[in-house]
Motif scaffolding. Structure first.
Motif, PDB file in Angstrom:
ATOM      1  N   GLY A 149       0.823  -1.198   0.000  1.00  0.00           N
ATOM      2  CA  GLY A 149       0.000   0.000   0.000  1.00  0.00           C
ATOM      3  C   GLY A 149       0.858   1.249   0.000  1.00  0.00           C
ATOM      4  N   ALA A 150       2.033   1.147  -0.611  1.00  0.00           N
ATOM      5  CA  ALA A 150       3.001   2.253  -0.602  1.00  0.00           C
ATOM      6  C   ALA A 150       2.501   3.421  -1.450  1.00  0.00           C
ATOM      7  N   PRO A 151       2.675   4.666  -0.968  1.00  0.00           N
ATOM      8  CA  PRO A 151       2.204   5.834  -1.719  1.00  0.00           C
ATOM      9  C   PRO A 151       3.113   6.254  -2.865  1.00  0.00           C
ATOM     10  N   ALA A 152       4.282   5.651  -2.987  1.00  0.00           N
ATOM     11  CA  ALA A 152       5.235   6.059  -4.028  1.00  0.00           C
ATOM     12  C   ALA A 152       4.596   5.999  -5.409  1.00  0.00           C
ATOM     13  N   ARG A 153       4.819   7.046  -6.197  1.00  0.00           N
ATOM     14  CA  ARG A 153       4.384   7.047  -7.591  1.00  0.00           C
ATOM     15  C   ARG A 153       5.466   6.403  -8.433  1.00  0.00           C
ATOM     16  N   ILE A 154       5.087   5.403  -9.221  1.00  0.00           N
ATOM     17  CA  ILE A 154       6.066   4.678 -10.022  1.00  0.00           C
ATOM     18  C   ILE A 154       5.808   4.932 -11.502  1.00  0.00           C
ATOM     19  N   ASN A 155       6.852   5.390 -12.182  1.00  0.00           N
ATOM     20  CA  ASN A 155       6.786   5.614 -13.621  1.00  0.00           C
ATOM     21  C   ASN A 155       7.712   4.626 -14.313  1.00  0.00           C
ATOM     22  N   VAL A 156       7.145   3.787 -15.174  1.00  0.00           N
ATOM     23  CA  VAL A 156       7.944   2.891 -16.000  1.00  0.00           C
ATOM     24  C   VAL A 156       8.237   3.645 -17.289  1.00  0.00           C
ATOM     25  N   SER A 157       9.498   3.992 -17.485  1.00  0.00           N
ATOM     26  CA  SER A 157       9.888   4.899 -18.566  1.00  0.00           C
ATOM     27  C   SER A 157      10.515   4.139 -19.728  1.00  0.00           C
ATOM     28  N   LEU A 158       9.971   4.356 -20.926  1.00  0.00           N
ATOM     29  CA  LEU A 158      10.479   3.741 -22.158  1.00  0.00           C
ATOM     30  C   LEU A 158      10.975   4.838 -23.089  1.00  0.00           C
ATOM     31  N   MET A 159      12.097   4.610 -23.741  1.00  0.00           N
ATOM     32  CA  MET A 159      12.656   5.633 -24.621  1.00  0.00           C
ATOM     33  C   MET A 159      12.125   5.476 -26.033  1.00  0.00           C
ATOM     34  N   LEU A 205      -8.489  -0.590 -12.705  1.00  0.00           N
ATOM     35  CA  LEU A 205      -7.616  -0.684 -13.867  1.00  0.00           C
ATOM     36  C   LEU A 205      -8.110   0.276 -14.938  1.00  0.00           C
ATOM     37  N   SER A 206      -7.208   1.089 -15.463  1.00  0.00           N
ATOM     38  CA  SER A 206      -7.538   2.006 -16.548  1.00  0.00           C
ATOM     39  C   SER A 206      -6.750   1.603 -17.781  1.00  0.00           C
ATOM     40  N   MET A 207      -7.448   1.310 -18.864  1.00  0.00           N
ATOM     41  CA  MET A 207      -6.782   0.956 -20.112  1.00  0.00           C
ATOM     42  C   MET A 207      -6.845   2.148 -21.060  1.00  0.00           C
ATOM     43  N   PRO A 208      -5.780   2.428 -21.780  1.00  0.00           N
ATOM     44  CA  PRO A 208      -5.777   3.588 -22.682  1.00  0.00           C
ATOM     45  C   PRO A 208      -6.712   3.395 -23.866  1.00  0.00           C
ATOM     46  N   ALA A 209      -7.430   4.453 -24.215  1.00  0.00           N
ATOM     47  CA  ALA A 209      -8.331   4.384 -25.372  1.00  0.00           C
ATOM     48  C   ALA A 209      -7.531   4.315 -26.660  1.00  0.00           C
ATOM     49  N   PHE A 216       3.480   9.514 -24.783  1.00  0.00           N
ATOM     50  CA  PHE A 216       2.534   8.587 -24.153  1.00  0.00           C
ATOM     51  C   PHE A 216       2.747   8.571 -22.649  1.00  0.00           C
ATOM     52  N   SER A 217       1.672   8.667 -21.907  1.00  0.00           N
ATOM     53  CA  SER A 217       1.718   8.561 -20.454  1.00  0.00           C
ATOM     54  C   SER A 217       0.347   8.128 -19.972  1.00  0.00           C
ATOM     55  N   HIS A 218       0.290   6.958 -19.354  1.00  0.00           N
ATOM     56  CA  HIS A 218      -1.016   6.460 -18.904  1.00  0.00           C
ATOM     57  C   HIS A 218      -0.870   5.772 -17.554  1.00  0.00           C
ATOM     58  N   GLU A 219      -1.739   6.140 -16.616  1.00  0.00           N
ATOM     59  CA  GLU A 219      -1.762   5.539 -15.288  1.00  0.00           C
ATOM     60  C   GLU A 219      -2.688   4.325 -15.325  1.00  0.00           C
ATOM     61  N   PHE A 220      -2.108   3.139 -15.424  1.00  0.00           N
ATOM     62  CA  PHE A 220      -2.884   1.906 -15.541  1.00  0.00           C
ATOM     63  C   PHE A 220      -3.522   1.518 -14.211  1.00  0.00           C
ATOM     64  N   LEU A 221      -2.765   1.614 -13.143  1.00  0.00           N
ATOM     65  CA  LEU A 221      -3.245   1.339 -11.795  1.00  0.00           C
ATOM     66  C   LEU A 221      -2.880   2.533 -10.925  1.00  0.00           C
ATOM     67  N   PRO A 222      -3.558   2.736  -9.787  1.00  0.00           N
ATOM     68  CA  PRO A 222      -3.253   3.910  -8.954  1.00  0.00           C
ATOM     69  C   PRO A 222      -1.769   4.002  -8.604  1.00  0.00           C
ATOM     70  N   ILE A 224       0.750   3.866 -10.680  1.00  0.00           N
ATOM     71  CA  ILE A 224       1.606   3.089 -11.587  1.00  0.00           C
ATOM     72  C   ILE A 224       1.352   3.546 -13.018  1.00  0.00           C
ATOM     73  N   THR A 225       2.353   4.172 -13.611  1.00  0.00           N
ATOM     74  CA  THR A 225       2.233   4.772 -14.934  1.00  0.00           C
ATOM     75  C   THR A 225       3.300   4.217 -15.870  1.00  0.00           C
ATOM     76  N   ILE A 226       2.917   3.998 -17.119  1.00  0.00           N
ATOM     77  CA  ILE A 226       3.896   3.712 -18.163  1.00  0.00           C
ATOM     78  C   ILE A 226       3.940   4.930 -19.077  1.00  0.00           C
ATOM     79  N   ALA A 227       5.141   5.401 -19.352  1.00  0.00           N
ATOM     80  CA  ALA A 227       5.285   6.606 -20.162  1.00  0.00           C
ATOM     81  C   ALA A 227       6.477   6.463 -21.098  1.00  0.00           C
ATOM     82  N   THR A 228       6.446   7.209 -22.186  1.00  0.00           N
ATOM     83  CA  THR A 228       7.596   7.274 -23.086  1.00  0.00           C
ATOM     84  C   THR A 228       8.287   8.617 -22.893  1.00  0.00           C
ATOM     85  N   ARG A 229       9.573   8.609 -23.143  1.00  0.00           N
ATOM     86  CA  ARG A 229      10.337   9.857 -23.127  1.00  0.00           C
ATOM     87  C   ARG A 229      11.208   9.880 -24.371  1.00  0.00           C
ATOM     88  N   TYR A 230      11.431  11.060 -24.884  1.00  0.00           N
ATOM     89  CA  TYR A 230      12.162  11.153 -26.138  1.00  0.00           C
ATOM     90  C   TYR A 230      13.630  10.829 -25.923  1.00  0.00           C
TER      91      TYR A 230
END
Length: 340
Positions: A149-159, A205-209, A216-222, A224-230
């Motif tokens: 139940g950790a409050p840390a925001r986690i971003n999974v970053s893809l280049m 669970l939130s799935m991107p439309a 791209f940046s989408h929070e799939f679970l509270p 927990i986000t997957i995002a791209t960076r240039y």
């Protein structure tokens, strides 16, 4: 309290790294390598906390922070001083102890995957890991976050480098290059896993439309986000072109929104100055607030806020390898930092 609070201070606790990424300047870095002493780290954190100099402390400039033998002590100390911690890691060294410590103490945890499949992962030089092992470490951490139940925001970053977003970026380096490659990555590794976590822990669970690789940046679970960076070219240090046209004018948040403190105590205006071309002072024996209010520092800072570049390093960083990129980068800087 510090007169003009800086959003984020990047503290480089080490510039050693355990991966040989060809898209990172680390392997070619000429600067001496080392580890920040625990005493210097504590001095820096004490001053930032006591004077409220920054909103966040980031373990970042160059190197992998988990390589530092006293990493967990540093993390706990910064947390004890009520610092908001932004940690960037390549995650290859994570174990149960470091996972739990990070989830307890870190506000923002960025997992810098960069590679997106077995082929791209092979370029990173992590011989001891397969890509399956790598993804499994990430999934273990995400599972543990929900378990604690950790409050840390986690971003999974893809280049990504779709449409050659980073002008002059080496073409032989394989990164996400389009919407389809990102869609394939998400379907292969994440969709089913997130559905399982959602069911097991009773979270939404939130799935991107739509899935578009650019920004791209989408929070799939509270949290927990997957995002791209240039794919940045690190102040034009990684480029196929032998020539960089220096910028004439450009805005930047160096010294107003960020600054860097290297492992030896040297203070630089931003995290992109990885070779320490602009050393403003050293905080081993000098107060940080004194260093950032010197005439030199204030001249650079006020110039960057107005679009005036006072140093050759800044001109190269905001320059371009083609006439178009040269113009576009300078123009975009005035849009990106219009609030300065």
């Amino acid at each position: 309290m510090f007169a003009e609070k800086i959003h984020e201070i990047h503290v480089e606790i080490t510039n050693h790294c355990n991966l040989s990424c060809k898209f990172c300047p680390h392997s070619a870095m000429k600067r001496k390598r080392g580890f920040m002493s625990l005493e210097l780290f504590q001095k820096i954190i004490n001053e930032i906390a006591e004077n409220q100099i920054a909103d966040y402390v980031s373990f970042h400039v160059m190197g992998e922070p988990l390589l530092h033998p006293q990493f967990l002590q540093m993390l706990e100390y910064a947390s004890l001083k009520n610092m908001k911690i932004h940690l960037i890691t390549n995650i290859s060294l994570l174990n149960d102890a470091s996972i739990d410590a990070m989830l307890r103490n870190v506000a923002i945890l960025e997992l810098s995957l960069q590679s997106f499949d077995e082929s791209s992962f092979a370029q990173r030089g992590a011989a001891a890991l397969t890509y399956g092992d790598y993804i499994a470490i990430v999934k273990k951490l995400l599972h543990r976050k929900l378990e604690m139940g950790a409050p840390a925001r986690i971003n999974v970053s893809l280049m990504e480098n779709s449409a050659n977003a980073a002008k002059g970026f080496p073409s032989h380096i394989k990164v996400l290059d389009g919407d389809t490659s990102l869609q394939t990555h998400l379907k292969t590794y994440w969709y089913d896993f997130f559905k399982t976590l959602s069911f097991d822990f009773g979270v939404n669970l939130s799935m991107p439309a739509t899935v578009v690789v650019r920004n791209f940046s989408h929070e799939f679970l509270p949290g927990i986000t997957i995002a791209t960076r240039y794919a940045m070219n690190w102040a034009n240090s990684i480029t196929e072109s032998e020539h960089v046209f220096p910028a004439l004018f450009a805005k930047c948040n160096g010294l107003s929104g960020q600054l860097g403190i290297l492992w030896n105590g040297d203070v630089v205006p931003c995290c992109a100055d990885f070779e320490a071309k602009i050393v403003l002072g050293n905080c081993t024996h000098t107060q940080l607030k004194a260093i950032v209010t010197t005439k030199q520092a204030l001249t650079i800072k006020h110039g960057l806020c107005k679009g005036v570049l006072h140093h050759e390093q800044c001109k190269r960083c905001k320059g371009g390898t083609t006439a178009f990129s040269w113009f576009a980068i300078q123009l975009y800087s005035f849009i990106q930092f219009r609030h300065l």
